[in-house]
Enzyme design. Structure first.
Site, PDB file in Angstrom:
ATOM      1  N   VAL A 134      86.252  87.078  26.741  1.00 59.29           N
ATOM      2  CA  VAL A 134      87.062  86.685  27.904  1.00 59.29           C
ATOM      3  C   VAL A 134      86.167  86.340  29.095  1.00 59.29           C
ATOM      4  O   VAL A 134      86.259  85.263  29.690  1.00 59.29           O
ATOM      5  CB  VAL A 134      88.053  87.807  28.291  1.00 59.29           C
ATOM      6  CG1 VAL A 134      88.799  87.461  29.568  1.00 59.29           C
ATOM      7  CG2 VAL A 134      89.045  88.057  27.148  1.00 59.29           C
ATOM      8  N   GLY A 135      85.259  87.257  29.433  1.00 58.68           N
ATOM      9  CA  GLY A 135      84.471  87.125  30.651  1.00 58.68           C
ATOM     10  C   GLY A 135      83.570  85.903  30.684  1.00 58.68           C
ATOM     11  O   GLY A 135      83.520  85.178  31.686  1.00 58.68           O
ATOM     12  N   LYS A 137     103.897  95.484  18.007  1.00 63.52           N
ATOM     13  CA  LYS A 137     102.516  95.968  17.863  1.00 63.52           C
ATOM     14  C   LYS A 137     102.465  96.875  16.662  1.00 63.52           C
ATOM     15  O   LYS A 137     103.455  97.546  16.337  1.00 63.52           O
ATOM     16  CB  LYS A 137     102.123  96.777  19.102  1.00 63.52           C
ATOM     17  CG  LYS A 137     100.636  96.950  19.262  1.00 63.52           C
ATOM     18  CD  LYS A 137     100.044  95.759  19.983  1.00 63.52           C
ATOM     19  CE  LYS A 137      98.549  95.858  20.118  1.00 63.52           C
ATOM     20  NZ  LYS A 137      98.029  94.726  20.903  1.00 63.52           N
ATOM     21  N   TYR A 167      80.918  90.665  29.840  1.00 59.56           N
ATOM     22  CA  TYR A 167      80.562  89.274  29.529  1.00 59.56           C
ATOM     23  C   TYR A 167      80.803  89.018  28.048  1.00 59.56           C
ATOM     24  O   TYR A 167      79.928  88.599  27.312  1.00 59.56           O
ATOM     25  CB  TYR A 167      79.100  89.015  29.930  1.00 59.56           C
ATOM     26  CG  TYR A 167      78.883  87.622  30.480  1.00 59.56           C
ATOM     27  CD1 TYR A 167      79.573  87.185  31.600  1.00 59.56           C
ATOM     28  CD2 TYR A 167      78.000  86.737  29.865  1.00 59.56           C
ATOM     29  CE1 TYR A 167      79.395  85.911  32.103  1.00 59.56           C
ATOM     30  CE2 TYR A 167      77.812  85.457  30.368  1.00 59.56           C
ATOM     31  CZ  TYR A 167      78.515  85.062  31.481  1.00 59.56           C
ATOM     32  OH  TYR A 167      78.342  83.788  31.976  1.00 59.56           O
TER      33      TYR A 167
END
Ligand code: NAD
Length: 375
Positions: free
Chosen positions: A188-189, A84, A185
């Site tokens: 991903v959602g 990372k 939303y």
């Protein structure tokens, strides 16, 4: 690194049998670049992990995120370790200055070939195109240069639906007719909601940063996607009833998908949950206490790095020159196998799914390390 007193430097405070292999501090006074790269483990291959741009990240956070990538990549049996990087800067800075910093960062890590940068908070596919332009490697690239746009195609949301399929028996539910509630939303959602609706589930609650929308008889996910595409909130829908932002947590459902922020499920609100299965779309959406309480109540919770691995699996397929359909098939195989294995081991050993998942990932890292002279 040894300090003048002969004591081991504090920089080794994270060291254990897995890593981190390398911690690099980067400073370029000519453009004000300050960055840290943590290459945690490269036993399975060069590390993949996002480049985060934020003013307030720490070395500690960078290490924890790198370790999370080691576990995620190992659990998915990818030929990659975890790493990372963080650039200390405001991601909303003037675009030209941002490009300068990212290009300088790319040049600084160019020779550290055991790290492959990817997009993360504050960076995107355009930023990865700049990195690729400088050093010839990065994942999460624009389609024009061979990328598979993972958020556009819904790689992570698709993986969540596969995890739901694999977990349904363990949670004592059937996907056909299962009531789902989705917190957040976004990339991903909304793809998780669509992929689950395609498998017969019914969307009964959604939320975004503006509020919650509830519809016991089902919400039209296509109409909601159109609203979001216009930059509006799910609470602007001409159907359903609205409630405050955190009301999504208590929506009566069979599957709850937190896909927004870390630590949204804690011991303060976990009693409000009325669900049988939690699919962790966001990274660390539940505190450890919340996971323990859910487990005690018999709610199955599929840990983040198992359930939301679709994105990094897609990135790895992209890196190796694969196609979008190969990415979907790799996500399907890996997320299904891992969800089953983790839930089965958790049941057999009477441990939480996260404990089973961590043990599985560690085993995979350690067994690959045995095959290497120097990892
Ligand atoms: P995104 O920015 O596209 O979407 C986030 C959504 O959450 C937005 O709709 C936003 O309005 C909403 N939101 C923000 N705060 C909220 C809150 N407090 N309550 C309810 N909704 C809220 O982000 P994303 O790419 O969908 O990522 C969501 C989470 O999943 C992040 O934690 C991310 O680290 C993690 N994740 C993403 C991927 C990926 O492939 N994009 C992969 C693995 C993990």
């Amino acid at each position: 690194m040894i300090s003048s007193g002969g004591q081991q430097s504090d920089v080794f405070r994270f060291a254990d049998e897995i890593g981190p292999k390398k911690i690099v501090a980067i400073y370029d006074p000519s453009c004000g670049l300050k960055a840290i790269l943590v290459v945690d483990n490269v036993a399975a291959g060069p590390s993949i992990g996002g480049t985060r741009m934020a003013p307030d990240v720490s070395l500690e956070e960078c290490f924890r995120l790198a370790r999370a990538m080691t576990m995620k990549n190992a659990a998915a049996s990818l030929p990659h370790g975890g790493g990372k990087s963080v650039i200390f800067a405001d991601p909303d800075m003037e675009p030209h200055a941002k490009e300068t910093l990212i290009r300088a960062f790319a040049r600084a890590v160019g020779e550290i070939t055991d790290y492959i940068p990817g997009p993360d908070m504050g960076t995107n596919e355009t930023a990865m195109a700049w990195v690729h332009d400088e050093i010839g490697r990065a994942v999460g690239l624009p389609r024009e240069i061979g990328g598979i746009p993972l958020d556009e195609i819904g790689a992570t949301g698709f993986g969540l639906a596969i995890a739901a399929e694999a977990a349904q028996d363990h949670a004592g539910i059937s996907l056909k007719g299962a009531r789902i509630a989705v917190q957040g939303y976004g990339a991903v959602g909304r793809h998780a909601a669509r992929s689950l609706a395609e498998r017969g589930a019914v969307l009964v609650g959604v939320s975004d940063s503006q509020g919650t929308l509830i519809g016991k008889d089902g919400l039209d996910h296509t109409a909601l996607e159109a609203l979001k595409a216009e930059g509006r909130s799910v609470t602007d829908a001409p159907f359903g009833t609205t409630a405050d932002r955190d009301a999504i947590i208590g929506v009566d459902c069979d599957i709850l998908i937190p896909a927004a922020r870390p630590d949204v499920l804690s011991s303060d609100n976990v009693d409000l949950l009325k669900t049988r299965l939690v699919l962790q779309g966001a990274n660390i959406p539940a505190t450890e206490e919340a996971e323990i309480q859910l487990h005690q109540r018999g709610v199955v919770s599929v840990p983040d790095f198992i359930a939301n691995a679709g994105g990094v699996i897609c990135a790895a397929v992209e890196y190796h020159g694969g196609t979008q359909s190969q990415a979907f098939s790799a996500i399907e195989d890996k997320v299904r196998d891992n969800t089953r294995t983790v839930l089965e081991r958790a049941r057999q050993n009477k441990i939480r799914p996260r404990e089973a998942a961590v043990a599985l990932a560690r085993e995979r890292v350690l067994s690959v390390q045995k095959l290497r002279r120097f990892a």
